[in-house]
Structure formats: C-alpha cells, structure tokens
Motif scaffolding. Sequence first.
Motif, PDB file in Angstrom:
ATOM      1  N   SER A   9     149.461  54.791  57.418  1.00  0.00           N
ATOM      2  CA  SER A   9     150.030  55.259  58.684  1.00  0.00           C
ATOM      3  C   SER A   9     149.133  56.318  59.322  1.00  0.00           C
ATOM      4  O   SER A   9     148.736  57.277  58.654  1.00  0.00           O
ATOM      5  N   TRP A  42     142.241  66.200  63.287  1.00  0.00           N
ATOM      6  CA  TRP A  42     143.409  65.440  62.844  1.00  0.00           C
ATOM      7  C   TRP A  42     144.132  66.337  61.852  1.00  0.00           C
ATOM      8  O   TRP A  42     143.725  66.463  60.702  1.00  0.00           O
ATOM      9  N   ASP A  53     161.170  63.776  65.428  1.00  0.00           N
ATOM     10  CA  ASP A  53     160.593  63.485  64.117  1.00  0.00           C
ATOM     11  C   ASP A  53     161.280  62.237  63.580  1.00  0.00           C
ATOM     12  O   ASP A  53     162.474  62.251  63.293  1.00  0.00           O
ATOM     13  N   ASP A  69     148.067  68.834  61.152  1.00  0.00           N
ATOM     14  CA  ASP A  69     149.411  69.275  61.522  1.00  0.00           C
ATOM     15  C   ASP A  69     149.275  70.688  62.087  1.00  0.00           C
ATOM     16  O   ASP A  69     148.899  71.614  61.362  1.00  0.00           O
ATOM     17  N   LEU A  71     150.011  58.586  61.156  1.00  0.00           N
ATOM     18  CA  LEU A  71     150.775  59.820  61.282  1.00  0.00           C
ATOM     19  C   LEU A  71     150.876  60.582  59.973  1.00  0.00           C
ATOM     20  O   LEU A  71     151.542  61.614  59.906  1.00  0.00           O
ATOM     21  N   ASP A 119     145.966  67.263  66.757  1.00  0.00           N
ATOM     22  CA  ASP A 119     147.106  66.352  66.804  1.00  0.00           C
ATOM     23  C   ASP A 119     147.333  65.744  65.431  1.00  0.00           C
ATOM     24  O   ASP A 119     146.379  65.536  64.668  1.00  0.00           O
ATOM     25  N   LEU A 120     148.600  65.435  65.136  1.00  0.00           N
ATOM     26  CA  LEU A 120     148.972  64.827  63.866  1.00  0.00           C
ATOM     27  C   LEU A 120     148.700  63.321  63.844  1.00  0.00           C
ATOM     28  O   LEU A 120     148.678  62.709  62.783  1.00  0.00           O
ATOM     29  N   ASP A 121     148.484  62.747  65.028  1.00  0.00           N
ATOM     30  CA  ASP A 121     148.267  61.304  65.153  1.00  0.00           C
ATOM     31  C   ASP A 121     146.767  61.016  65.183  1.00  0.00           C
ATOM     32  O   ASP A 121     146.072  61.416  66.116  1.00  0.00           O
TER      33      ASP A 121
END
Length: 315
Positions: free
Chosen positions: A39, A229, A252, A231, A41, A207-209
């Motif tokens: 993922s 990349w 979330d 959190d 994320l 960004d977390l994505d």
Amino acid sequence: MSNVFRTERLQRYHPPMTTLLYGRPPLVFDPPGGAVQTSPLILGSTALESLADGSVEAAMIYAPPGVLERRYVLAQALRALRVGGRLDVMAPKDRGGSRLKKELEAFGLEVGESAKAHHRRCIVVKPDTVMGLDAAIAAGALHKVEGLEAWSQPGVFAWDRIDAGSALLAAHVPGLKGAGADLGCGYGALATVVLRSPGVTALRLVDLDRRAIEAARRNIEDARATFEWADARTLEDSGDLAFVVSNPPFHDGGAEDRRLGQAFIRKAAAMLKKGGALWLVANRHLPYEAELNAAFKRVTPVKDGGGYKLFEAVK
C-alpha cells in the motif's frame, strides 16, 4: 501492449515467489504474516508496480473505495500473480465491496463471493488469460491530468482537481520568506504557489501517500523543493522553520478523525522558530481553534467562506 508499459515491466523488481498484501484488512480476515506490504499509504512498503509479472504466489487486497484506484490495484495484483495463484479481496459493503464481484468478473474471472463483518469478500484463482489489465492500469496510473495540467493519480487526495480549501489558502497566503514546509502536500498544488515567492529559500513537501510525493516530484522542478514520503506527525521538532502551510487531512480509513488536524497543528508549532507562522485551512466544522490558541502566541482568522476557514498562527 504499448512500448511504455513494456519498458516499465522490463524494469520491474523480480523477488522470489511471495505473498502480497495491500492495506490493512481487519483481523477477522486473517491477514497473512510475513507478506510483502504494497500500500502506498504505509511507510516503507514495496511499490506494487515494481513486482514482476507472475512473481507472486498469493495476494490479499483490502480494496480502496475509488473505482479507478480499486480497478488499478486489482489489475496490478493480477498482473503480478502467477497463473493458479489465489487473489483474496475484501472491502466494506458501502465502500466498494458491493461492486467487487462485478469488477473482477469484468477481467474475465470466475469469482467466489461471501459476506462477513459488514464486508464483501471475493476469492479468485488466476486463469491462463485475464482481460483488460492494461486498460485498468493505464486509467489508474500516474499521469498528467487533462485540464489540471499536473501529474496526479487516482487515490491521491483531490487527485483530479484543485481542492477548494487549498485554493482558498493559495489565494490569501502572502509572499513567504525563508525556509518552510508543506505538511500534507498532495500532488503539489499549494507548494507551486508558495514557491512563486522569491523570498522562499527552501520548501519541504511532506505527505504520507507515496503516490502524492511521486506526482509532486514531477510537478515541481525547483531546486528549493525537497520531497519526503513521511508521516508529518512524526517529523523531527526542528524549531527552525520560518513558515508552514497546511491543508491537513481529517479522515483516516474513511472515518472522520479530527485528531489528525490537531496533531498537524502541534507538529507545525514544534517545527517553527519563534515568530514563524502557520497558514492553515480547514473545513469550517472542524474544532481547531483551541489547539491553535494553545500552540501559538497569536491566531488570526483570515477568511471564512465556501465551507472553509483560514488562519494565520504566529509562534
């Protein structure tokens, strides 16, 4: 198959036969231990796109809610799966689960379906031939969005438009100076505006994505920009930035979580030096004022309209 996809596949990573996991399925579905997480994320995950054709023994997918994103993930997993390999997919009934069976059947697959814990679950054994993979991958891949004139990808926040909150912030943020950060940068729409100021010496895009960071790298060709990349909530409390801009997330896993934005506010304060400013936009209903007043010396409401509110908070 186009030359673009052929070249991309030649460059893919060839791991030993393995089990693939996408997302975090509820424990009731017995997620496989030791699987390769894919993922975008989840920090440190392996890019699903990098797995070689037929290199995966089995795959469990916690399917995302967006149609283009979900079909892309399913197609990439099927591409990576060996013939005879098992694909196990589940999603909440009201967030794509009710469509899973038909979407998998559209690839020419025989699908077994069951219901459990308010989810739909589909199990497939990959046949010799699967239809439509290239089309689904092309539709959901990173690409330049027509009309937006920016690189983006389905699944990224506001992937095919300028988010109204970010647009409000961009319209009112002054010419900033010094080093700063964009927390929750998305594909870089707000950062592009910030970097128009010649007084900005450096800008960290966070960004977390992973997909958002990849898109932002393509959209922003500026030596002052760096891309992380990460959190935002776990970044180092540097205390040395002149400014932070943010349109923080407040969902979330599909559920509203106001603590996300509150954590972004606390982190921004910890990253700023004395006199540094946070420019924050948020949906009007979100209760961020108490957190702002606790973390900053001066909080000024700048604009309230269109369902959004904009603040300048000085440390």
